[in-house]
Write a protein that holds these residues in place. Sequence first.
Motif, PDB file in Angstrom:
ATOM      1  N   ARG A  57      54.898  39.364  43.776  1.00 27.74           N
ATOM      2  CA  ARG A  57      54.536  38.028  43.236  1.00 27.74           C
ATOM      3  C   ARG A  57      54.774  36.820  44.340  1.00 27.74           C
ATOM      4  NH1 ARG A  57      55.153  38.250  37.830  1.00 27.74           N
ATOM      5  NH2 ARG A  57      55.869  40.052  36.739  1.00 27.74           N
ATOM      6  N   ILE A  58      55.836  37.464  45.578  1.00 33.69           N
ATOM      7  CA  ILE A  58      55.929  36.571  46.602  1.00 33.69           C
ATOM      8  C   ILE A  58      54.389  36.394  47.327  1.00 33.69           C
ATOM      9  CG2 ILE A  58      56.720  36.299  48.795  1.00 33.69           C
ATOM     10  CD1 ILE A  58      59.434  37.847  47.797  1.00 33.69           C
TER      11      ILE A  58
ATOM     12  N   GLY B 137      42.010  34.024  46.292  1.00 35.12           N
ATOM     13  CA  GLY B 137      42.061  33.927  44.705  1.00 35.12           C
ATOM     14  C   GLY B 137      42.054  35.131  44.409  1.00 35.12           C
ATOM     15  N   ASP B 138      41.215  36.146  44.738  1.00 33.40           N
ATOM     16  CA  ASP B 138      41.177  37.322  44.073  1.00 33.40           C
ATOM     17  C   ASP B 138      42.450  38.346  44.569  1.00 33.40           C
ATOM     18  OD1 ASP B 138      38.559  36.958  42.880  1.00 33.40           O
ATOM     19  OD2 ASP B 138      37.739  37.576  44.636  1.00 33.40           O
ATOM     20  N   ARG B 139      42.787  37.986  45.786  1.00 27.81           N
ATOM     21  CA  ARG B 139      43.886  38.798  46.044  1.00 27.81           C
ATOM     22  C   ARG B 139      45.153  38.519  45.302  1.00 27.81           C
ATOM     23  NH1 ARG B 139      44.215  38.630  52.648  1.00 27.81           N
ATOM     24  NH2 ARG B 139      45.868  40.000  52.321  1.00 27.81           N
TER      25      ARG B 139
ATOM     26  N   GLN C  26      45.054  40.151  41.984  1.00 25.82           N
ATOM     27  CA  GLN C  26      45.407  41.612  42.018  1.00 25.82           C
ATOM     28  C   GLN C  26      46.872  41.872  42.613  1.00 25.82           C
ATOM     29  OE1 GLN C  26      42.894  42.633  45.568  1.00 25.82           O
ATOM     30  NE2 GLN C  26      41.037  42.560  44.558  1.00 25.82           N
ATOM     31  N   CYS C  27      47.652  40.893  43.343  1.00 26.26           N
ATOM     32  CA  CYS C  27      49.054  40.918  43.340  1.00 26.26           C
ATOM     33  C   CYS C  27      49.829  40.923  42.067  1.00 26.26           C
ATOM     34  CB  CYS C  27      49.415  40.000  44.388  1.00 26.26           C
ATOM     35  SG  CYS C  27      48.892  40.401  46.142  1.00 26.26           S
ATOM     36  N   LEU C  28      49.454  39.951  41.362  1.00 32.72           N
ATOM     37  CA  LEU C  28      49.893  39.840  39.904  1.00 32.72           C
ATOM     38  C   LEU C  28      49.798  40.942  39.269  1.00 32.72           C
ATOM     39  CD1 LEU C  28      49.114  35.919  39.140  1.00 32.72           C
ATOM     40  CD2 LEU C  28      51.413  36.964  40.010  1.00 32.72           C
ATOM     41  N   GLU C  29      48.740  41.610  39.234  1.00 31.92           N
ATOM     42  CA  GLU C  29      48.532  42.826  38.388  1.00 31.92           C
ATOM     43  C   GLU C  29      49.443  44.024  38.864  1.00 31.92           C
ATOM     44  OE1 GLU C  29      47.318  44.869  34.980  1.00 31.92           O
ATOM     45  OE2 GLU C  29      46.905  42.858  35.681  1.00 31.92           O
TER      46      GLU C  29
END
Length: 235
Positions: A158-159, A180-182, A185-188
């Motif tokens: 999340r950070i 933006g894509d990364r 992906q991090c949130l997922e």
Amino acid sequence: MSRYLPALTQAVKDLCGASDDDLSRAAIIAAVNRATEILSRRSPATVRATQTGDGSTIAWTAPTGWDQERWELTYAYYPILDDGEAEDTELYPENFACRWNTSSSLWQFRLYDVIPANAKHVLFIYNRPHSITDTTTTIANTDDEDAVVNLATSFCFRILAAKYIRITSGAFSADAINYGDRSKQCLELAKNYQELSGLGTYLNSDTASGATGSLDWHSEPDFPAIGGWLTHGTA
């Protein structure tokens, strides 16, 4: 074998795969500590404290750092054999509590109906939040360690997601789209690791209940054993 703070932080860093510039060690440590606190809401550390009777004492100083809001005295057993095993007698919550002694300004484990005989042992069991340092840990279960690592990894992703969002907000380029894509992906991944930890339901729950009892106590031989009055011994 128990893993201490350096091993857990390294495990989180390996799962995130982020550079030191993107994710600092301090941020990872904070995530591990927060995850450890969340674990304590589900399964706190259980600690045993054995005290020795002398035929007159009915109260013993609580462990150093006692926190009445977050630590909970759960059981007391008397008498206890020398090998630490309980005999037949179990004291239930109405027979013991942790109380503040105004005269000594200390929290004390207090018995009500029993004065332990000389050299006889009483066993207190209490719960407290887990703690992890560079050289110590109260987490003995590998599954619980894994839960901490997975939840801390969720926090770290999340950070990273927030970091990449901030980068896109000031840029209008292919790099902005990539970040933006990364971020997505991090949130997922954050969601996945939170589910894997099994601690998601405890994120918004209250902390562990406070120690048993919170009323003032007194020792007065001239009053009956009602309310907060006791009829035996002195602390």
